[in-house]
Design a protein around this motif. Sequence first.
Motif, PDB file in Angstrom:
ATOM      1  N   HIS A  43      48.444  19.379  61.980  1.00 31.51           N
ATOM      2  CA  HIS A  43      48.896  18.445  62.523  1.00 31.51           C
ATOM      3  C   HIS A  43      48.849  17.743  63.219  1.00 31.51           C
ATOM      4  O   HIS A  43      48.132  16.684  63.475  1.00 31.51           O
ATOM      5  CB  HIS A  43      47.982  20.327  64.212  1.00 31.51           C
ATOM      6  CG  HIS A  43      48.764  19.338  65.375  1.00 31.51           C
ATOM      7  ND1 HIS A  43      49.287  20.519  66.262  1.00 31.51           N
ATOM      8  CD2 HIS A  43      48.335  18.078  66.446  1.00 31.51           C
ATOM      9  CE1 HIS A  43      48.655  19.813  67.425  1.00 31.51           C
ATOM     10  NE2 HIS A  43      48.623  18.728  67.131  1.00 31.51           N
ATOM     11  N   ASP A  59      53.046  20.307  69.143  1.00 29.02           N
ATOM     12  CA  ASP A  59      53.278  20.095  70.802  1.00 29.02           C
ATOM     13  C   ASP A  59      54.839  20.254  71.401  1.00 29.02           C
ATOM     14  O   ASP A  59      54.959  19.825  72.656  1.00 29.02           O
ATOM     15  CB  ASP A  59      52.778  18.598  71.074  1.00 29.02           C
ATOM     16  CG  ASP A  59      51.112  18.581  70.401  1.00 29.02           C
ATOM     17  OD1 ASP A  59      50.203  19.728  70.643  1.00 29.02           O
ATOM     18  OD2 ASP A  59      50.711  17.316  69.985  1.00 29.02           O
ATOM     19  N   TYR A  61      52.864  19.261  78.547  1.00 29.59           N
ATOM     20  CA  TYR A  61      53.814  18.043  78.134  1.00 29.59           C
ATOM     21  C   TYR A  61      55.529  18.771  79.166  1.00 29.59           C
ATOM     22  O   TYR A  61      55.054  20.130  78.844  1.00 29.59           O
ATOM     23  CB  TYR A  61      54.168  18.515  77.036  1.00 29.59           C
ATOM     24  CG  TYR A  61      53.331  18.023  76.465  1.00 29.59           C
ATOM     25  CD1 TYR A  61      52.709  15.827  76.723  1.00 29.59           C
ATOM     26  CD2 TYR A  61      52.499  17.841  75.413  1.00 29.59           C
ATOM     27  CE1 TYR A  61      51.494  15.575  76.052  1.00 29.59           C
ATOM     28  CE2 TYR A  61      51.761  17.749  74.703  1.00 29.59           C
ATOM     29  CZ  TYR A  61      50.881  16.317  75.335  1.00 29.59           C
ATOM     30  OH  TYR A  61      49.581  15.581  74.270  1.00 29.59           O
ATOM     31  N   HIS A  96      49.937  23.548  71.444  1.00 27.30           N
ATOM     32  CA  HIS A  96      48.948  22.904  72.217  1.00 27.30           C
ATOM     33  C   HIS A  96      49.110  23.482  73.755  1.00 27.30           C
ATOM     34  O   HIS A  96      50.170  23.294  74.345  1.00 27.30           O
ATOM     35  CB  HIS A  96      50.165  21.474  72.934  1.00 27.30           C
ATOM     36  CG  HIS A  96      48.908  21.074  73.169  1.00 27.30           C
ATOM     37  ND1 HIS A  96      49.024  19.663  73.487  1.00 27.30           N
ATOM     38  CD2 HIS A  96      48.359  20.921  75.154  1.00 27.30           C
ATOM     39  CE1 HIS A  96      48.056  18.561  74.571  1.00 27.30           C
ATOM     40  NE2 HIS A  96      47.996  19.577  75.516  1.00 27.30           N
ATOM     41  N   HIS A 102      45.004  21.928  67.743  1.00 24.61           N
ATOM     42  CA  HIS A 102      43.177  20.818  68.374  1.00 24.61           C
ATOM     43  C   HIS A 102      42.549  21.461  69.838  1.00 24.61           C
ATOM     44  O   HIS A 102      42.234  21.044  70.346  1.00 24.61           O
ATOM     45  CB  HIS A 102      44.161  19.724  69.260  1.00 24.61           C
ATOM     46  CG  HIS A 102      45.028  19.507  69.825  1.00 24.61           C
ATOM     47  ND1 HIS A 102      44.991  20.395  70.968  1.00 24.61           N
ATOM     48  CD2 HIS A 102      45.866  18.236  69.420  1.00 24.61           C
ATOM     49  CE1 HIS A 102      46.308  20.316  71.637  1.00 24.61           C
ATOM     50  NE2 HIS A 102      46.721  19.717  70.350  1.00 24.61           N
ATOM     51  N   ASP A 149      45.933  15.267  63.905  1.00 23.75           N
ATOM     52  CA  ASP A 149      46.713  14.726  65.704  1.00 23.75           C
ATOM     53  C   ASP A 149      46.989  13.696  65.743  1.00 23.75           C
ATOM     54  O   ASP A 149      47.854  12.905  67.004  1.00 23.75           O
ATOM     55  CB  ASP A 149      46.011  15.427  66.765  1.00 23.75           C
ATOM     56  CG  ASP A 149      46.441  15.930  67.955  1.00 23.75           C
ATOM     57  OD1 ASP A 149      48.203  15.841  68.241  1.00 23.75           O
ATOM     58  OD2 ASP A 149      45.814  16.287  69.430  1.00 23.75           O
TER      59      ASP A 149
HETATM   60 ZN   LIG Z   1      48.624  18.166  71.178  1.00 24.87          ZN
END
Ligand SMILES: [Zn+2]
Length: 530
Positions: A84, A113, A191, A219, A249, A408
């Motif tokens: 990632h 993400d 997001y 994510h 993560h 990340d």
């Molecule tokens: Zn993320």
Amino acid sequence: MPTTRREFLAAVAAAPALVRLRTEHATVVRGGTVYDGSGNPGVLRDIAIANGRIVAIAPSISERGTEEIDARGMAVAPGFIDIHSHAESSLADDPRAESVIRQGITTIVGGQDGSSRGVDGPDSFSAYLSSVTALNPAVNVAAMIGLGSVRGRVVGQDDRKATSAEITRMTELVESALEAGACGASSGLEYTPGAFAPLEELIAVCRPLSARRLPYATHMRNEDDRLLESIDESISVARGARCPLQISHLKTQGPRNWSKLDAAFARIEAARRDGIDAAFDRYPYTAYSTGLTNLFPVWSRDGGTEAFLARLADPAVGPRIKAATLAKVELIGGWQNVHITSVRAAEDRAAEGKRVGAYAASIGIDPYEVAVGLLKRSGGNVGMVGFAMSEDNIDRILAHPHGMVCSDGGGFALEGPTRRGSPHPRGLGTFARVLGRYVRERKALTLAQAIHKMTALPASRIGLRDRGTLAIGRPADVVVFDPATVADKATYEEPFQYAVGYRAVIVNGMTAFKDGARRGEGAGAVLRPS
Ligand SMILES: [Zn+2]
């Protein structure tokens, strides 16, 4: 899948003790403790490399290579795979990927993400991968298709359900990206516009992953108070789409949620018992990094940055946004735990590298107003680091059999265009930090386990069958490091410091780093699942 112990030993036994090295680029890595990536303990071996591949692994290779790498006292491992990463986004600015190579990473997995390129049409992912190849990157690149980018392309930035025609269109884009070589599909549900996708839509657009056994990497919608509900949702996507699940993560954010780790593991383990191939990754830091907008509720970001900034100033909704934001800040322990990493507006450069609490006090402005002002002047482009995680939980997440290592992070260099802002140190230190702090100092996991979580395990998640293990015939991605000294140097205050303790990093048979110096530029390739 990783080479078994028996296959590895058979390959070693089959290798001639005297190896004839016929090519000009032949390299011998001599006298190191070789960890094959399977998780088994290391064994003393020499490794010979020619034409980009490993041609021998033997107790002693007497013939000398054009290049000799003295690995005595060192660990020799497959090049690390960062499952990632965000480093692909800086390759156009600096394809050397210095901070990546210098921590032993030879493959990055981008498109994370929910955000990727290559979503404009049927051939665009293929064109995107070609554009990466054209950069001659120092590191191998694999990429996922970003479901947020797909939704942005097809549905737009608004908070509404997709029509069935739009879902069909999005699914086709995912299918064509996988056809072109995407190694999974990622979501970023904190997001926008990815957050506007409900469960049924996520299941539909992930169905193309099933036949290829490639992961839905997520994510999740929430990583703090609704962590467990978010894990349930992620598992539901994988169950509905019949695809592997990679929780990105994994974390228990905010002290009041630290105790949820047992319940999180229990859900993942129960899903595995149900036949869902669920796993997760994690970076070795107690602080996360994201956009400052992430402190603000998703509904306030409906419609994109312009609409968000307008809403902040709207007396009808501004106070509700403020209340929700302050609650989130409270959860992570207050404004002193919010560290500004980057701003776009030149006039706010002084805020970079500072905690919002201290910075606000120094200029005599309320911290919430400081945050809003930074966002307005930078058009929403403000990066932050939030200190909110438990180190004991990091030990356990990294040590879990289905946990693996990710950065990340982005790609940086101490000089040049990628030295900007005050980024989270993970982009420069992650893999060295796991080896130094979590293996050597905290003993959270063994060296062989850590290497497995950086190599064969991530390779197996994304269908890279010939990477992540050291075996004869495999492409030669190799890292040589000193287990006694390997360490991260990058800090939140001084992030621009490379990791230390590495002797050499080899990408596709070319030495990219040796004894502190870079060379062999541009040996990286675009990697597609096989
Ligand atoms: Zn993320």
